[in-house]
Design a protein around this motif. Structure first.
Motif, PDB file in Angstrom:
ATOM      1  N   ARG A 295       0.841  -1.193   0.000  1.00  0.00           N
ATOM      2  CA  ARG A 295       0.000   0.000   0.000  1.00  0.00           C
ATOM      3  C   ARG A 295       0.880   1.248   0.000  1.00  0.00           C
ATOM      4  O   ARG A 295       1.915   1.299   0.666  1.00  0.00           O
ATOM      5  CB  ARG A 295      -0.908   0.021   1.244  1.00  0.00           C
ATOM      6  CG  ARG A 295      -2.009  -1.028   1.253  1.00  0.00           C
ATOM      7  CD  ARG A 295      -3.136  -0.741   0.273  1.00  0.00           C
ATOM      8  NE  ARG A 295      -3.912   0.425   0.630  1.00  0.00           N
ATOM      9  CZ  ARG A 295      -4.957   0.425   1.453  1.00  0.00           C
ATOM     10  NH1 ARG A 295      -5.359  -0.692   2.011  1.00  0.00           N
ATOM     11  NH2 ARG A 295      -5.580   1.544   1.707  1.00  0.00           N
TER      12      ARG A 295
ATOM     13  N   GLN B 175       2.105   4.931   0.865  1.00  0.00           N
ATOM     14  CA  GLN B 175       2.165   5.733   2.074  1.00  0.00           C
ATOM     15  C   GLN B 175       2.400   7.192   1.687  1.00  0.00           C
ATOM     16  O   GLN B 175       2.921   7.464   0.603  1.00  0.00           O
ATOM     17  CB  GLN B 175       3.313   5.247   2.969  1.00  0.00           C
ATOM     18  CG  GLN B 175       3.222   3.795   3.358  1.00  0.00           C
ATOM     19  CD  GLN B 175       1.992   3.508   4.203  1.00  0.00           C
ATOM     20  OE1 GLN B 175       1.651   4.275   5.096  1.00  0.00           O
ATOM     21  NE2 GLN B 175       1.320   2.414   3.904  1.00  0.00           N
TER      22      GLN B 175
ATOM     23  N   ALA C  99      -4.818  10.890  -0.202  1.00  0.00           N
ATOM     24  CA  ALA C  99      -5.607  10.648   1.008  1.00  0.00           C
ATOM     25  C   ALA C  99      -6.973  10.030   0.704  1.00  0.00           C
ATOM     26  O   ALA C  99      -7.595   9.455   1.593  1.00  0.00           O
ATOM     27  CB  ALA C  99      -5.775  11.947   1.786  1.00  0.00           C
ATOM     28  N   SER C 100      -7.442  10.129  -0.539  1.00  0.00           N
ATOM     29  CA  SER C 100      -8.774   9.613  -0.887  1.00  0.00           C
ATOM     30  C   SER C 100      -8.804   8.093  -1.018  1.00  0.00           C
ATOM     31  O   SER C 100      -9.871   7.488  -0.995  1.00  0.00           O
ATOM     32  CB  SER C 100      -9.269  10.253  -2.183  1.00  0.00           C
ATOM     33  OG  SER C 100      -8.564   9.747  -3.307  1.00  0.00           O
ATOM     34  N   PHE C 101      -7.648   7.448  -1.145  1.00  0.00           N
ATOM     35  CA  PHE C 101      -7.619   5.994  -1.264  1.00  0.00           C
ATOM     36  C   PHE C 101      -7.889   5.374   0.100  1.00  0.00           C
ATOM     37  O   PHE C 101      -7.561   5.940   1.135  1.00  0.00           O
ATOM     38  CB  PHE C 101      -6.268   5.540  -1.823  1.00  0.00           C
ATOM     39  CG  PHE C 101      -6.104   5.885  -3.271  1.00  0.00           C
ATOM     40  CD1 PHE C 101      -6.587   5.048  -4.264  1.00  0.00           C
ATOM     41  CD2 PHE C 101      -5.490   7.074  -3.636  1.00  0.00           C
ATOM     42  CE1 PHE C 101      -6.443   5.375  -5.595  1.00  0.00           C
ATOM     43  CE2 PHE C 101      -5.342   7.414  -4.964  1.00  0.00           C
ATOM     44  CZ  PHE C 101      -5.830   6.567  -5.950  1.00  0.00           C
ATOM     45  N   ASN C 102      -8.523   4.199   0.083  1.00  0.00           N
ATOM     46  CA  ASN C 102      -8.903   3.552   1.338  1.00  0.00           C
ATOM     47  C   ASN C 102      -8.859   2.032   1.176  1.00  0.00           C
ATOM     48  O   ASN C 102      -8.357   1.529   0.171  1.00  0.00           O
ATOM     49  CB  ASN C 102     -10.302   4.038   1.768  1.00  0.00           C
ATOM     50  CG  ASN C 102     -11.355   3.762   0.712  1.00  0.00           C
ATOM     51  OD1 ASN C 102     -11.409   2.683   0.126  1.00  0.00           O
ATOM     52  ND2 ASN C 102     -12.206   4.757   0.455  1.00  0.00           N
ATOM     53  N   ASP C 103      -9.393   1.316   2.147  1.00  0.00           N
ATOM     54  CA  ASP C 103      -9.333  -0.148   2.113  1.00  0.00           C
ATOM     55  C   ASP C 103     -10.133  -0.750   0.966  1.00  0.00           C
ATOM     56  O   ASP C 103      -9.800  -1.838   0.485  1.00  0.00           O
ATOM     57  CB  ASP C 103      -9.828  -0.731   3.442  1.00  0.00           C
ATOM     58  CG  ASP C 103      -8.860  -0.475   4.578  1.00  0.00           C
ATOM     59  OD1 ASP C 103      -7.672  -0.198   4.303  1.00  0.00           O
ATOM     60  OD2 ASP C 103      -9.283  -0.542   5.746  1.00  0.00           O
ATOM     61  N   ASP C 104     -11.198  -0.091   0.525  1.00  0.00           N
ATOM     62  CA  ASP C 104     -12.000  -0.598  -0.592  1.00  0.00           C
ATOM     63  C   ASP C 104     -11.435  -0.189  -1.943  1.00  0.00           C
ATOM     64  O   ASP C 104     -11.606  -0.893  -2.937  1.00  0.00           O
ATOM     65  CB  ASP C 104     -13.437  -0.103  -0.484  1.00  0.00           C
ATOM     66  CG  ASP C 104     -14.187  -0.736   0.676  1.00  0.00           C
ATOM     67  OD1 ASP C 104     -13.752  -1.803   1.175  1.00  0.00           O
ATOM     68  OD2 ASP C 104     -15.208  -0.170   1.096  1.00  0.00           O
ATOM     69  N   TYR C 105     -10.816   0.967  -1.997  1.00  0.00           N
ATOM     70  CA  TYR C 105     -10.218   1.506  -3.224  1.00  0.00           C
ATOM     71  C   TYR C 105      -8.771   1.903  -2.913  1.00  0.00           C
ATOM     72  O   TYR C 105      -8.475   3.056  -2.639  1.00  0.00           O
ATOM     73  CB  TYR C 105     -11.004   2.723  -3.726  1.00  0.00           C
ATOM     74  CG  TYR C 105     -12.430   2.413  -4.091  1.00  0.00           C
ATOM     75  CD1 TYR C 105     -12.751   1.889  -5.339  1.00  0.00           C
ATOM     76  CD2 TYR C 105     -13.457   2.643  -3.185  1.00  0.00           C
ATOM     77  CE1 TYR C 105     -14.065   1.604  -5.673  1.00  0.00           C
ATOM     78  CE2 TYR C 105     -14.772   2.359  -3.507  1.00  0.00           C
ATOM     79  CZ  TYR C 105     -15.062   1.842  -4.757  1.00  0.00           C
ATOM     80  OH  TYR C 105     -16.369   1.560  -5.080  1.00  0.00           O
ATOM     81  N   PRO C 106      -7.850   0.924  -2.956  1.00  0.00           N
ATOM     82  CA  PRO C 106      -6.475   1.192  -2.531  1.00  0.00           C
ATOM     83  C   PRO C 106      -5.575   1.735  -3.641  1.00  0.00           C
ATOM     84  O   PRO C 106      -5.862   1.626  -4.834  1.00  0.00           O
ATOM     85  CB  PRO C 106      -5.979  -0.177  -2.078  1.00  0.00           C
ATOM     86  CG  PRO C 106      -6.919  -1.175  -2.609  1.00  0.00           C
ATOM     87  CD  PRO C 106      -8.140  -0.487  -3.097  1.00  0.00           C
TER      88      PRO C 106
ATOM     89  N   GLU D 130      -9.931   3.539  -8.086  1.00  0.00           N
ATOM     90  CA  GLU D 130     -10.739   4.653  -7.615  1.00  0.00           C
ATOM     91  C   GLU D 130     -12.197   4.368  -7.929  1.00  0.00           C
ATOM     92  O   GLU D 130     -12.495   3.613  -8.862  1.00  0.00           O
ATOM     93  CB  GLU D 130     -10.302   5.953  -8.298  1.00  0.00           C
ATOM     94  CG  GLU D 130      -8.869   6.334  -7.956  1.00  0.00           C
ATOM     95  CD  GLU D 130      -8.441   7.624  -8.622  1.00  0.00           C
ATOM     96  OE1 GLU D 130      -8.847   8.690  -8.137  1.00  0.00           O
ATOM     97  OE2 GLU D 130      -7.713   7.539  -9.624  1.00  0.00           O
TER      98      GLU D 130
END
Length: 163
Positions: A7, A9, A45-52, A69
């Protein structure tokens, strides 16, 4: 290459931007000027666990990145993603793009809530078309004359894959 996919950072942002900026001068790129890390902080910062967003790390050096995305901001599309992949020039033509897309495929199959992935590729971008075809994406359609790049109209091809 001893590649580790991980992922992204915040510390990777400068290298992610640098890899993207390598493509700015290509005739098949949306951007007409270099982007800056500051202009991409919110994006990262918009990326997350569902959309990495992942990077390909070669011994502490980020050589490529790939992100999923949201395809469209409507709840009906919550299981669909748009994919982007950029491989740094020094790491191109070594199979890294295919390895990265295989890694993303595994991530989707083993836990991400994604059911459809869409890739938008300019008609003139033969390497990307070949990469996505080799990764199991199929041609879904064309948006004709949708983009003006270098004062010329270009078609945008849609490749997709369902899970």
């Amino acid at each position: 290459m001893a590649i580790v996919f991980r992922r992204a950072q915040p510390a990777d942002l400068n290298k992610i931007v640098a890899i993207f900026n390598e493509s700015v001068d290509l005739p098949i790129n949306d951007e007409v000027e270099l982007i800056t890390p500051e202009s991409r902080r919110e994006w990262l910062a918009s990326f997350n666990d569902d959309y990495p967003l992942w990077v390909a790390d070669d011994g502490g050096n980020v050589v490529a990145w790939c992100g999923l995305e949201p395809f469209y901001p409507h709840p009906a599309y919550r299981f669909s993603a748009e994919i982007s992949i950029y491989v740094g020039q020094a790491a191109q033509h070594q199979g890294l793009g295919r390895r990265f897309l295989a890694f993303v495929d595994q991530q989707i199959r083993t836990g991400l809530p994604i059911k459809s992935v869409v890739a938008y590729i300019y008609q003139g971008n033969q390497p990307s078309q070949g990469l996505f075809k080799a990764a199991g994406f199929t041609y879904w359609g064309t948006l004709r004359h949708i983009a003006t790049l270098n004062d010329r109209l270009h078609d945008l091809l849609i490749y997709g894959r369902t899970y």
